[in-house]
Design a protein around this motif. Structure first.
Motif, mmCIF file in Angstrom:
data_model
loop_
_atom_site.group_PDB
_atom_site.id
_atom_site.type_symbol
_atom_site.label_atom_id
_atom_site.label_comp_id
_atom_site.label_asym_id
_atom_site.label_seq_id
_atom_site.Cartn_x
_atom_site.Cartn_y
_atom_site.Cartn_z
ATOM 1 N N TRP A 1 -9.003 -6.761 1.525
ATOM 2 C CA TRP A 1 -8.292 -7.626 2.245
ATOM 3 C C TRP A 1 -8.702 -8.754 1.714
ATOM 4 N N GLY B 1 0.682 -1.053 -0.062
ATOM 5 C CA GLY B 1 -0.134 0.165 0.020
ATOM 6 C C GLY B 1 0.883 1.230 0.045
ATOM 7 N N GLU C 1 -4.027 -4.833 0.525
ATOM 8 C CA GLU C 1 -3.484 -3.688 -0.377
ATOM 9 C C GLU C 1 -4.467 -2.598 -0.581
ATOM 10 N N TRP C 2 -3.791 -1.579 -0.776
ATOM 11 C CA TRP C 2 -4.767 -0.353 -1.063
ATOM 12 C C TRP C 2 -3.797 0.495 -1.866
ATOM 13 N N HIS C 3 -4.528 1.378 -2.479
ATOM 14 C CA HIS C 3 -3.897 2.428 -3.342
ATOM 15 C C HIS C 3 -4.966 3.605 -3.082
ATOM 16 N N GLU D 1 -13.716 1.574 1.016
ATOM 17 C CA GLU D 1 -13.231 2.702 0.278
ATOM 18 C C GLU D 1 -13.956 4.144 0.731
ATOM 19 N N LEU E 1 -9.199 6.373 -1.059
ATOM 20 C CA LEU E 1 -8.472 5.321 -0.720
ATOM 21 C C LEU E 1 -9.290 3.975 -0.739
ATOM 22 N N SER E 2 -8.759 3.225 -1.535
ATOM 23 C CA SER E 2 -9.570 1.815 -1.728
ATOM 24 C C SER E 2 -8.754 0.845 -1.396
ATOM 25 N N MET E 3 -9.250 0.018 -0.472
ATOM 26 C CA MET E 3 -8.380 -1.062 0.328
ATOM 27 C C MET E 3 -9.083 -2.306 0.081
ATOM 28 N N ARG F 1 -13.791 -5.225 1.383
ATOM 29 C CA ARG F 1 -13.511 -4.100 0.532
ATOM 30 C C ARG F 1 -13.929 -2.837 1.311
#
Lengths: 125, 375
Positions: free
Chosen positions: B321, B264, B304-306, B368, B317-319, B366
């Motif tokens: 798991w 991330g 992960e996230w971006h 966001e 932010l979009s994460m 998820r």
């Protein structure tokens, strides 16, 4: 003080909850539901609260003061116009309460189930 | 009759006492120009304040000037202006006859007032000089060494008095700020205690021993504390999700870091966002250790996230798991605190969207939400 310890003294009462900390909001909702109240909300913004006052006609309300950058003062004002009692649940002290919030019964956070019961009972007496 | 020297000594003593009691720079400067004017027997006296960043000197205070001059007239601080020259000279500049002066030019305002001789002395400052004390005589005058010495002493006294007022102001401001911070902290602590209590009442007691309840509750408190700690450690009061994820997930990665891969970007999360991000990761990891990928050997998790900018809107932010190679999972029959937190609380608090999916390949979460990078 006309306090009743009966858990059912507010059964069926429709209570609006305005609180922007979601965990605390859910906590207050759980407590009110345990008292037998019908909870409207919880909502976290002034707009959502005014909408509920308009649509659902609550009999009373529990208001947090600071709502993510706005204050619940307009909500208190609307409740006063409708003649609906409310109490304030806040981390702030009384001198931070202004306008329609002034003089409202005040409960300090963290929320205390017993005190909430007493204050609600006073609202309806 | 008192001698000039006696007059000047008295002026210094009077001003010293005044300066000791005065807490306003304008009053101080005005009184200084009045006393200098009387003591040196020259009507026109002024103080120029230097603003190096603007390359200007403002006629901040003075006595006996025509209306519209004091507080308004501005000179350049270049070496062709009397004030600019005096700043560079770094010692008193005496000009007995301005018509014969060739080191600098005489400003219009001095000509309008018929000024013929002048003395300029520097008023020192903490670092850069505050400015110049200027005596402007309308008669030709040879200023004596005693006059100049008097003015230097006076300017130094004035400099000390200005510094005193400034530090006094600074102290007052700092004290006010301290008071505001203390009150803010008080509210923050109360809010946090509210949250701590809500965590306790929301942590289920059903089917749990007291010890199990305590452990579950303390683990949640620690996740909260980790997030708060990261926010408070940073001067800008923002926490980095990357650091937060590493700290929260550390107990589950200490034997084998590859069991949970973290990918991330760094971004600034507010304390509110950091709390929720931390609590969510804690609930996910605890759940995985009990029922998911971390409950069996070989199970893996990828986090992960971006951060991406929406058109014209805030960055989001979009994460995700994603658990894999774990046991077969099914949605829980009763929604406990963990589910409530992940699906409801986190989404509400972050003003975003959250979804838990019980996929056959493993649990997926998820999340966001908007992050204001500028905050």
């Amino acid at each position: 003080m006309t306090t009743s310890d009966s858990p059912h003294s507010f059964a069926g009462r429709r209570i609006l909850v305005v609180e922007d900390e979601r965990l605390i909001a859910l906590d207050v909702r759980d407590i009110l539901e345990k008292f037998g109240c019908v909870v409207l909300g919880p909502v976290a913004t002034v707009d959502a609260a005014l909408q509920l006052i308009n649509d659902e006609n609550p009999e009373a309300a529990v208001l947090d003061v600071q709502l993510n950058g706005e204050t619940s003062e307009p909500v208190a004002h609307a409740l006063r116009l409708e003649n609906r009692p409310f109490l304030v649940l806040t981390a702030y002290s009384r001198r931070h309460l202004t306008g329609a919030l002034e003089d409202a019964p005040l409960l300090n956070k963290p929320v205390n189930e017993r005190k909430l019961r007493v204050s609600l009972s006073d609202l309806f007496s | 009759m008192r001698t000039t020297l006696e007059l000047q000594r008295a002026a210094l003593a009077d001003f010293g006492l005044f300066a000791f009691r005065c807490n306003n720079i304008d009053d101080l400067l005005h009184r200084a120009t009045e006393l200098v004017s009387a003591a040196i027997d020259v009507p026109l006296v002024k103080v120029l304040e230097h603003f190096p960043e603007r390359g200007e000197m403002l006629l901040r205070s003075g006595v006996n000037w025509q209306p519209g001059v004091v507080g308004k007239e501005v000179f350049g601080d270049h070496e062709k202006s009397p004030g600019g020259y005096a700043l560079r000279a770094d010692k008193p500049v005496v000009s007995p006859d301005l018509d014969a002066e060739n080191r600098f030019e005489t400003p219009d305002v001095l000509r309008r007032h018929g000024v013929r001789s002048m003395v300029n002395v520097i008023i020192a400052g903490d670092g850069d000089p505050f400015g110049i004390l200027e005596v402007d005589s309308q008669e030709l005058r040879e200023f004596s060494d005693d006059d100049v010495a008097f003015l230097r002493t006076y300017a130094n006294l004035l400099a000390a008095a200005i510094e005193r007022v400034r530090s006094h102001r600074e102290l007052e401001r700092a004290a006010r700020e301290q008071g505001v911070l203390a009150r803010e902290l008080g509210h923050r602590v109360r809010n946090l205690l509210g949250l701590v209590q809500a965590l306790a009442s929301q942590t289920s007691v059903t089917g749990r021993t007291a010890t199990e309840f305590r452990d579950a509750y303390i683990d949640r408190l620690q996740a909260l504390s980790t997030a708060e700690g990261l926010v408070f450690e940073n001067d800008d009061e923002l926490a980095d999700p990357l650091e937060l994820a590493h700290e929260i997930l550390a107990p589950h990665r200490q034997d084998d870091p590859d069991r949970i891969t973290i990918e991330g970007t760094s971004v600034g999360l507010s304390s509110r966002q950091a709390r929720m991000f931390g609590l969510a990761l804690h609930e996910l990891a605890t759940n995985a250790a009990k029922y998911g990928a971390l409950s069996v050997a070989g199970g893996k998790i990828h986090l992960e996230w971006h951060v991406s900018g929406a058109e014209g809107g805030a960055e989001r932010l979009s994460m995700m798991w994603q658990e894999a190679d774990g046991p077969e999972i099914t949605p829980p029959q009763r929604k406990g605190f963990g589910t409530r937190l992940l699906e409801d609380v986190v989404a509400h608090e972050l003003n975003g969207e959250a979804a838990l999916s019980y996929k056959t390949c493993g649990l997926q979460y998820r999340l966001e939400f908007p992050v204001d990078v500028e905050q």
